[in-house]
Scaffold this motif. Structure first.
Motif, PDB file in Angstrom:
ATOM      1  N   SER A  60      19.227 -38.398   0.964  1.00  0.00           N
ATOM      2  CA  SER A  60      19.622 -37.657  -0.231  1.00  0.00           C
ATOM      3  C   SER A  60      21.022 -38.086  -0.667  1.00  0.00           C
ATOM      4  N   LYS A  61      21.344 -37.785  -1.918  1.00  0.00           N
ATOM      5  CA  LYS A  61      22.691 -38.074  -2.435  1.00  0.00           C
ATOM      6  C   LYS A  61      23.436 -36.766  -2.618  1.00  0.00           C
ATOM      7  N   PHE A  62      24.695 -36.764  -2.178  1.00  0.00           N
ATOM      8  CA  PHE A  62      25.525 -35.603  -2.505  1.00  0.00           C
ATOM      9  C   PHE A  62      25.865 -35.666  -3.985  1.00  0.00           C
ATOM     10  N   MET A  63      25.643 -34.594  -4.724  1.00  0.00           N
ATOM     11  CA  MET A  63      25.903 -34.578  -6.162  1.00  0.00           C
ATOM     12  C   MET A  63      26.710 -33.327  -6.493  1.00  0.00           C
ATOM     13  N   LEU A  64      27.959 -33.581  -6.873  1.00  0.00           N
ATOM     14  CA  LEU A  64      28.827 -32.446  -7.197  1.00  0.00           C
ATOM     15  C   LEU A  64      28.195 -31.579  -8.298  1.00  0.00           C
ATOM     16  N   GLU A  65      27.515 -32.271  -9.238  1.00  0.00           N
ATOM     17  CA  GLU A  65      26.952 -31.502 -10.361  1.00  0.00           C
ATOM     18  C   GLU A  65      25.839 -30.544  -9.930  1.00  0.00           C
ATOM     19  N   HIS A  66      25.262 -30.782  -8.757  1.00  0.00           N
ATOM     20  CA  HIS A  66      24.211 -29.864  -8.288  1.00  0.00           C
ATOM     21  C   HIS A  66      24.765 -28.732  -7.419  1.00  0.00           C
ATOM     22  N   THR A  67      26.061 -28.787  -7.109  1.00  0.00           N
ATOM     23  CA  THR A  67      26.621 -27.694  -6.314  1.00  0.00           C
ATOM     24  C   THR A  67      26.658 -26.423  -7.155  1.00  0.00           C
ATOM     25  N   GLU A  68      26.635 -25.309  -6.475  1.00  0.00           N
ATOM     26  CA  GLU A  68      26.844 -24.031  -7.163  1.00  0.00           C
ATOM     27  C   GLU A  68      28.212 -23.548  -6.727  1.00  0.00           C
ATOM     28  N   PRO A  69      29.194 -23.588  -7.649  1.00  0.00           N
ATOM     29  CA  PRO A  69      30.583 -23.304  -7.279  1.00  0.00           C
ATOM     30  C   PRO A  69      30.718 -22.003  -6.493  1.00  0.00           C
TER      31      PRO A  69
ATOM     32  N   ALA B 221      27.215 -22.989  -2.926  1.00  0.00           N
ATOM     33  CA  ALA B 221      26.401 -23.954  -2.181  1.00  0.00           C
ATOM     34  C   ALA B 221      26.715 -25.376  -2.618  1.00  0.00           C
ATOM     35  N   LEU B 222      26.673 -26.329  -1.655  1.00  0.00           N
ATOM     36  CA  LEU B 222      26.786 -27.745  -1.972  1.00  0.00           C
ATOM     37  C   LEU B 222      25.450 -28.255  -2.512  1.00  0.00           C
ATOM     38  N   GLY B 223      25.504 -29.403  -3.215  1.00  0.00           N
ATOM     39  CA  GLY B 223      24.284 -29.887  -3.869  1.00  0.00           C
ATOM     40  C   GLY B 223      23.883 -31.286  -3.442  1.00  0.00           C
ATOM     41  N   TYR B 224      22.597 -31.451  -3.153  1.00  0.00           N
ATOM     42  CA  TYR B 224      22.043 -32.764  -2.803  1.00  0.00           C
ATOM     43  C   TYR B 224      20.854 -33.057  -3.704  1.00  0.00           C
ATOM     44  N   GLU B 225      20.704 -34.353  -4.010  1.00  0.00           N
ATOM     45  CA  GLU B 225      19.592 -34.771  -4.863  1.00  0.00           C
ATOM     46  C   GLU B 225      18.667 -35.693  -4.087  1.00  0.00           C
ATOM     47  N   PHE B 226      17.369 -35.470  -4.256  1.00  0.00           N
ATOM     48  CA  PHE B 226      16.384 -36.308  -3.566  1.00  0.00           C
ATOM     49  C   PHE B 226      15.143 -36.411  -4.432  1.00  0.00           C
ATOM     50  N   ASP B 227      14.801 -37.637  -4.828  1.00  0.00           N
ATOM     51  CA  ASP B 227      13.606 -37.863  -5.647  1.00  0.00           C
ATOM     52  C   ASP B 227      12.466 -38.407  -4.789  1.00  0.00           C
ATOM     53  N   PHE B 228      11.260 -38.107  -5.218  1.00  0.00           N
ATOM     54  CA  PHE B 228      10.059 -38.633  -4.567  1.00  0.00           C
ATOM     55  C   PHE B 228       9.349 -39.581  -5.516  1.00  0.00           C
ATOM     56  N   VAL B 229       8.817 -40.656  -4.968  1.00  0.00           N
ATOM     57  CA  VAL B 229       8.018 -41.584  -5.763  1.00  0.00           C
ATOM     58  C   VAL B 229       6.628 -41.700  -5.128  1.00  0.00           C
TER      59      VAL B 229
ATOM     60  N   ILE C  83      23.103 -24.969   0.970  1.00  0.00           N
ATOM     61  CA  ILE C  83      22.945 -26.159   0.130  1.00  0.00           C
ATOM     62  C   ILE C  83      21.822 -25.939  -0.884  1.00  0.00           C
ATOM     63  N   VAL C  84      21.936 -26.682  -1.989  1.00  0.00           N
ATOM     64  CA  VAL C  84      20.857 -26.804  -2.955  1.00  0.00           C
ATOM     65  C   VAL C  84      20.281 -28.202  -2.793  1.00  0.00           C
ATOM     66  N   VAL C  85      18.960 -28.297  -2.723  1.00  0.00           N
ATOM     67  CA  VAL C  85      18.292 -29.606  -2.712  1.00  0.00           C
ATOM     68  C   VAL C  85      17.395 -29.652  -3.940  1.00  0.00           C
ATOM     69  N   THR C  86      17.656 -30.643  -4.783  1.00  0.00           N
ATOM     70  CA  THR C  86      16.901 -30.711  -6.026  1.00  0.00           C
ATOM     71  C   THR C  86      16.606 -32.166  -6.357  1.00  0.00           C
ATOM     72  N   GLY C  87      15.654 -32.371  -7.229  1.00  0.00           N
ATOM     73  CA  GLY C  87      15.298 -33.738  -7.608  1.00  0.00           C
ATOM     74  C   GLY C  87      14.013 -33.719  -8.405  1.00  0.00           C
ATOM     75  N   ARG C  88      13.409 -34.905  -8.499  1.00  0.00           N
ATOM     76  CA  ARG C  88      12.193 -35.016  -9.287  1.00  0.00           C
ATOM     77  C   ARG C  88      11.082 -35.687  -8.487  1.00  0.00           C
ATOM     78  N   VAL C  89       9.877 -35.345  -8.832  1.00  0.00           N
ATOM     79  CA  VAL C  89       8.711 -36.047  -8.310  1.00  0.00           C
ATOM     80  C   VAL C  89       8.220 -36.966  -9.421  1.00  0.00           C
ATOM     81  N   LEU C  90       8.230 -38.265  -9.124  1.00  0.00           N
ATOM     82  CA  LEU C  90       7.817 -39.288 -10.088  1.00  0.00           C
ATOM     83  C   LEU C  90       6.672 -40.083  -9.500  1.00  0.00           C
TER      84      LEU C  90
END
Lengths: 232, 197
Positions: A202-211, A214-222, A75-82
């Motif tokens: 986290s949210k499953f996000m197709l756009e973050h998958t690597e065809p 790897a599957l893609g998940y998004e997780f932001d921090f506040v 999996i890919v886990v990506t997101g932003r720190v805000l």
């Protein structure tokens, strides 16, 4: 004017004492916290940047390889720190750790009789980019049993540690996966105020998958934000 | 503008060591920090700080992680918010788990910080993480041989007098140098003062 940090929003945080999570009973502070007026001690904090990163630290599928690839779902886990004002937090160190695909931690104290993976450590770190973004590649962790109560299982999760820009913004948390049926039975997750629990999923996000990889998940921090205060 | 909600904290859990304190525990992964804050010939008075973490039954906690953040010997923080900035090669951050010492101690080798802003007594900022703490706890370490400065310190002054000693590490002279000792008690009559930072 001096910049200090907004207060901790206690309505979004778990309490120290949450008896369903049994370890809190003897470890939770019982006396009221004493408020501290933020000084240089609280508005500064450790600064870590790229100089402390190893070349493979963001890729847990490669940073501990001994004889082959780790087993499990990549999996890919990506997101932003805000901050809470929506401002991206660049150049922030993030540390992560997790169980392997079978739900086993490398830590010697973990006695769960699931297999260790010789090619997987489960530890990683990265630094956010100029827009506060981060990205890890890893293996989806497995659920595992623990001793909190009869037939207790932790939902799959990844641990995150962030300093943010100051001592006041320190955050250690856990990221969960969408749709996990174990969440409703987990006293650690359920210790979070009900209206903020989804912030930990986290949210499953197709756009973050690597065809084909790897599957893609998004997780932001506040993190806590900044505000101006008159200097005396 | 409506604010975003702050991400909830969750416990560090029992299995942090191979990622957060890996070299201390013997894992094959580099540590970003450990119990030794002294780099090179940084000026300042060498001291050791040690203590234990105890739970509500008085039992030692062998799976806590302690972080310290401190100013240098002149009271300057290595951080851009300190307008003076540290003028020495001293990062000021240490991190140690209580799981490798036979007595479950945390042990930091560091330099004694100076007064931060002329009003605060020398102190070290401490952050405590462990299984069973859903949210980390903040405390401070002050020094027993700074009695005059401690009397004037605004944070100590905000603490009820009978609880102040939970924040003051006691200096011991040993053949190896000055060792300050202070235990962290999560609960009980001598519960450590924790701050809402």
């Amino acid at each position: 004017m001096t910049e200090i940090y907004t207060p901790r929003d206690w309505s979004s945080q778990p309490p120290y004492l949450h008896p369903d999570y049994k370890s809190t009973v003897l470890r939770a502070p019982t006396k009221k916290l004493i408020p501290i007026r933020q000084s240089l001690s609280e508005i500064t904090g450790p600064v870590y940047g790229h100089d402390r990163l190893g070349a493979l630290d963001t890729d847990l599928t490669r940073n501990a390889v001994k004889s082959g690839e780790p087993i499990g779902e990549r999996i890919v886990v990506t997101g932003r720190v805000l901050d809470e004002n929506g401002r991206p937090q660049p150049n922030m160190l993030i540390e992560i750790w997790q169980a392997n695909a079978a739900g086993r931690y490398v830590h010697v104290v973990d006695q769960h009789p699931a297999p260790l993976d010789p090619n997987f450590l489960g530890g990683g770190r990265c630094v956010t980019d100029s827009e506060g973004r981060y990205k890890f590649t890893t293996i989806k962790p497995g659920a595992y049993p623990w001793g909190n109560h009869d037939n207790a299982w932790r939902p799959a999760h990844i641990h995150f540690s962030l300093f943010g820009p100051s001592l006041s913004t320190r955050l250690v948390t856990q990221m969960y996966f969408p749709g996990d049926p174990l969440l409703a039975f987990d006293p650690i997750y359920m210790g979070t105020p009900a209206d903020c629990r989804e912030l930990l999923i986290s949210k499953f996000m197709l756009e973050h998958t690597e065809p084909s990889f790897a599957l893609g998940y998004e997780f932001d921090f506040v993190l806590r934000g900044r505000r101006q205060t008159p200097t005396e | 503008m409506s604010k975003l909600r702050q991400t909830p904290s969750q416990t560090v859990g029992p299995f942090f060591a191979y990622a957060l304190t890996p070299e201390q525990y013997g894992y094959d992964f580099k540590s970003i920090a450990d119990g030794n804050l002294i780099e090179g010939d940084v000026p300042g008075q060498r001291i050791r700080i040690e203590g234990r973490v105890l739970d509500g039954k008085g039992d030692l906690v062998p799976d806590a992680m302690i972080e310290i953040w401190q100013a240098d010997g002149e009271g300057r923080y290595a951080h851009p918010a300190d307008p003076r900035g540290s003028n020495v090669a001293f990062k000021g951050f240490g991190r140690m788990g209580t799981g490798t010492d036979p007595e479950s101690r945390f042990i930091f080798d560091t330099i004694k910080p100076g007064s931060v802003d002329g009003t605060q007594a020398p102190h070290i900022n401490v952050t405590i993480f462990m299984r069973g703490l859903l949210l980390h706890a903040y405390t401070r370490i002050y020094f027993s041989d700074e009695a005059a400065a401690n009397t004037r310190d605004p944070v100590l002054a905000s603490v009820p007098a009978e609880r102040r000693n939970t924040l003051i590490a006691v200096r011991n002279e040993t053949p190896a140098g000055a060792v300050y000792r202070l235990d962290i008690r999560m609960q009980g009559a001598d519960e450590t003062v924790f701050f809402d930072v």
